[in-house]
Design a protein around this motif. Structure first.
Motif, PDB file in Angstrom:
ATOM      1  N   ALA A  29      -9.918  -3.380  -6.436  1.00 19.56           N
ATOM      2  CA  ALA A  29     -11.317  -2.955  -6.384  1.00 19.56           C
ATOM      3  C   ALA A  29     -12.001  -3.687  -5.237  1.00 19.56           C
ATOM      4  CB  ALA A  29     -12.021  -3.284  -7.701  1.00 19.56           C
ATOM      5  N   ASP A  30     -13.176  -3.236  -4.884  1.00 15.06           N
ATOM      6  CA  ASP A  30     -14.039  -3.976  -3.968  1.00 15.06           C
ATOM      7  C   ASP A  30     -14.810  -4.966  -4.838  1.00 15.06           C
ATOM      8  OD1 ASP A  30     -13.080  -2.189  -2.126  1.00 15.06           O
ATOM      9  OD2 ASP A  30     -14.962  -1.101  -1.874  1.00 15.06           O
ATOM     10  N   LEU A  31     -14.568  -6.260  -4.613  1.00 12.30           N
ATOM     11  CA  LEU A  31     -15.147  -7.299  -5.466  1.00 12.30           C
ATOM     12  C   LEU A  31     -16.093  -8.193  -4.685  1.00 12.30           C
ATOM     13  CD1 LEU A  31     -11.979  -8.325  -7.498  1.00 12.30           C
ATOM     14  CD2 LEU A  31     -13.848  -6.817  -8.194  1.00 12.30           C
ATOM     15  N   PRO A  32     -17.021  -8.839  -5.373  1.00 15.09           N
ATOM     16  CA  PRO A  32     -17.947  -9.746  -4.685  1.00 15.09           C
ATOM     17  C   PRO A  32     -17.191 -10.832  -3.917  1.00 15.09           C
ATOM     18  CG  PRO A  32     -18.658  -9.382  -6.941  1.00 15.09           C
ATOM     19  CD  PRO A  32     -17.288  -8.766  -6.805  1.00 15.09           C
ATOM     20  N   SER A  33     -17.670 -11.110  -2.734  1.00 13.82           N
ATOM     21  CA  SER A  33     -17.076 -12.156  -1.905  1.00 13.82           C
ATOM     22  C   SER A  33     -17.401 -13.524  -2.475  1.00 13.82           C
ATOM     23  CB  SER A  33     -17.623 -12.053  -0.476  1.00 13.82           C
ATOM     24  OG  SER A  33     -17.123 -13.118   0.304  1.00 13.82           O
ATOM     25  N   LEU A  34     -16.526 -14.482  -2.212  1.00 18.10           N
ATOM     26  CA  LEU A  34     -16.774 -15.858  -2.613  1.00 18.10           C
ATOM     27  C   LEU A  34     -17.725 -16.541  -1.626  1.00 18.10           C
ATOM     28  CD1 LEU A  34     -13.127 -16.807  -3.603  1.00 18.10           C
ATOM     29  CD2 LEU A  34     -15.001 -16.068  -5.103  1.00 18.10           C
ATOM     30  N   THR A  35     -17.959 -15.900  -0.485  1.00 13.71           N
ATOM     31  CA  THR A  35     -18.855 -16.420   0.538  1.00 13.71           C
ATOM     32  C   THR A  35     -20.213 -15.734   0.416  1.00 13.71           C
ATOM     33  OG1 THR A  35     -17.006 -16.773   2.054  1.00 13.71           O
ATOM     34  CG2 THR A  35     -19.195 -16.661   3.037  1.00 13.71           C
ATOM     35  N   THR A  36     -21.253 -16.515   0.447  1.00 10.32           N
ATOM     36  CA  THR A  36     -22.604 -15.964   0.392  1.00 10.32           C
ATOM     37  C   THR A  36     -23.251 -16.103   1.765  1.00 10.32           C
ATOM     38  OG1 THR A  36     -22.817 -16.645  -1.905  1.00 10.32           O
ATOM     39  CG2 THR A  36     -24.851 -16.155  -0.737  1.00 10.32           C
ATOM     40  N   ARG A  93     -32.849  -7.097  12.220  1.00  8.05           N
ATOM     41  CA  ARG A  93     -31.423  -6.993  12.603  1.00  8.05           C
ATOM     42  C   ARG A  93     -30.570  -7.967  11.798  1.00  8.05           C
ATOM     43  NH1 ARG A  93     -31.730  -7.569  18.853  1.00  8.05           N
ATOM     44  NH2 ARG A  93     -33.957  -7.271  18.712  1.00  8.05           N
ATOM     45  N   LEU A  94     -31.093  -9.166  11.604  1.00  6.46           N
ATOM     46  CA  LEU A  94     -30.345 -10.178  10.854  1.00  6.46           C
ATOM     47  C   LEU A  94     -30.173  -9.778   9.388  1.00  6.46           C
ATOM     48  CD1 LEU A  94     -31.825 -13.531  12.196  1.00  6.46           C
ATOM     49  CD2 LEU A  94     -29.581 -12.542  12.680  1.00  6.46           C
ATOM     50  N   LEU A  95     -31.174  -9.141   8.809  1.00  7.36           N
ATOM     51  CA  LEU A  95     -31.102  -8.762   7.399  1.00  7.36           C
ATOM     52  C   LEU A  95     -30.047  -7.696   7.115  1.00  7.36           C
ATOM     53  CD1 LEU A  95     -34.885  -8.859   6.438  1.00  7.36           C
ATOM     54  CD2 LEU A  95     -33.072 -10.451   5.727  1.00  7.36           C
ATOM     55  N   ARG A  96     -29.552  -7.026   8.147  1.00  9.08           N
ATOM     56  CA  ARG A  96     -28.489  -6.036   7.966  1.00  9.08           C
ATOM     57  C   ARG A  96     -27.112  -6.703   7.874  1.00  9.08           C
ATOM     58  NH1 ARG A  96     -31.700  -2.677  11.796  1.00  9.08           N
ATOM     59  NH2 ARG A  96     -30.509  -3.584  13.495  1.00  9.08           N
ATOM     60  N   ILE A  97     -27.023  -7.979   8.204  1.00 10.12           N
ATOM     61  CA  ILE A  97     -25.724  -8.665   8.228  1.00 10.12           C
ATOM     62  C   ILE A  97     -25.216  -9.046   6.833  1.00 10.12           C
ATOM     63  CG2 ILE A  97     -24.496 -10.714   9.055  1.00 10.12           C
ATOM     64  CD1 ILE A  97     -26.265 -10.523  11.600  1.00 10.12           C
ATOM     65  N   PRO A  98     -25.989  -9.706   5.980  1.00  9.63           N
ATOM     66  CA  PRO A  98     -25.438 -10.158   4.690  1.00  9.63           C
ATOM     67  C   PRO A  98     -24.760  -9.077   3.847  1.00  9.63           C
ATOM     68  CG  PRO A  98     -27.522 -11.242   5.093  1.00  9.63           C
ATOM     69  CD  PRO A  98     -27.354 -10.202   6.167  1.00  9.63           C
ATOM     70  N   PRO A  99     -25.320  -7.870   3.725  1.00 11.03           N
ATOM     71  CA  PRO A  99     -24.639  -6.865   2.892  1.00 11.03           C
ATOM     72  C   PRO A  99     -23.227  -6.516   3.382  1.00 11.03           C
ATOM     73  CG  PRO A  99     -26.903  -6.182   3.335  1.00 11.03           C
ATOM     74  CD  PRO A  99     -26.627  -7.382   4.192  1.00 11.03           C
ATOM     75  N   ARG A 100     -22.989  -6.657   4.687  1.00  8.22           N
ATOM     76  CA  ARG A 100     -21.653  -6.350   5.228  1.00  8.22           C
ATOM     77  C   ARG A 100     -20.589  -7.294   4.689  1.00  8.22           C
ATOM     78  NH1 ARG A 100     -22.514  -6.525  11.529  1.00  8.22           N
ATOM     79  NH2 ARG A 100     -20.251  -6.645  11.446  1.00  8.22           N
ATOM     80  N   PHE A 101     -20.995  -8.468   4.219  1.00  7.03           N
ATOM     81  CA  PHE A 101     -20.042  -9.483   3.773  1.00  7.03           C
ATOM     82  C   PHE A 101     -20.182  -9.804   2.293  1.00  7.03           C
ATOM     83  CE2 PHE A 101     -20.883  -9.983   8.273  1.00  7.03           C
ATOM     84  CZ  PHE A 101     -19.597  -9.821   8.771  1.00  7.03           C
ATOM     85  N   ALA A 102     -20.895  -8.965   1.569  1.00  4.32           N
ATOM     86  CA  ALA A 102     -21.128  -9.211   0.141  1.00  4.32           C
ATOM     87  C   ALA A 102     -19.902  -8.908  -0.715  1.00  4.32           C
ATOM     88  CB  ALA A 102     -22.316  -8.385  -0.340  1.00  4.32           C
TER      89      ALA A 102
END
Length: 168
Positions: free
Chosen positions: A75-82, A96-105
């Motif tokens: 499955a696609d699971l939550p990353s251990l990195t926040t 622009r910066l606020l678009r970055i976190p969801p890519r690594f969630a």
């Protein structure tokens, strides 16, 4: 003019730092996925370990955090990195910066585990051929990852089950 040029240069330096950080995050996301796949191997790897009596056979003990964790799919699971964005900055750069976190969630297509230490058991239902195959997969993992000194495997079967001990 000097202030404008200074500002443009500062924005370029910031963009370069953000780009480098995004590259690092992309690499870490791949590494996290690889580590999760190694922690909960695929069926072929489990068969290989058992067949070859590999050193990784019975690698988990009661003191390990992943003791009694068995893979049931992916499955696609939550990353251990926040990843978060600190407050402040200009609205344009911030958007622009606020678009970055969801890519690594989330980490895509990584093993999904049942924690039998918490669940204490598993019930399997469905078409017999699928349920039997899934049960064999869970038994193979449990027997390959955990020593017989640490884990007893038992099954409750209906009277009408063939009792094909070789299959399980």
């Amino acid at each position: 003019r000097g202030n404008r040029k200074d500002h443009e240069e500062a924005v370029e330096r910031h963009a370069a730092k953000v780009g480098a950080l995004v590259e690092l995050l992309e690499q870490e996301l791949v590494e996290e996925g690889d580590a999760r796949r190694r922690q909960l191997p695929e069926i072929g790897e489990m068969f290989r370990r058992a067949r070859e009596l590999a050193p990784s056979l019975w690698e988990r003990g009661p003191e390990d955090l992943d003791f009694l964790h068995l893979r049931v799919g992916t499955a696609d699971l939550p990353s251990l990195t926040t990843v978060s964005v600190e407050p402040g900055g200009s609205d344009g750069l911030r958007s622009r910066l606020l678009r970055i976190p969801p890519r690594f969630a989330t980490v895509p297509d990584v093993p999904l585990a049942l924690d039998l230490h918490v669940l204490r058991g598993v019930g399997i239902a469905g078409p017999q051929n699928l349920a039997d195959g899934f049960a064999r997969w869970l038994v193979l993992q449990a027997a390959s990852l955990h020593s017989p000194a640490d884990l007893v495997i038992a099954a409750l079967l209906a009277d009408d089950v063939d009792g094909d001990a070789d299959a399980a």
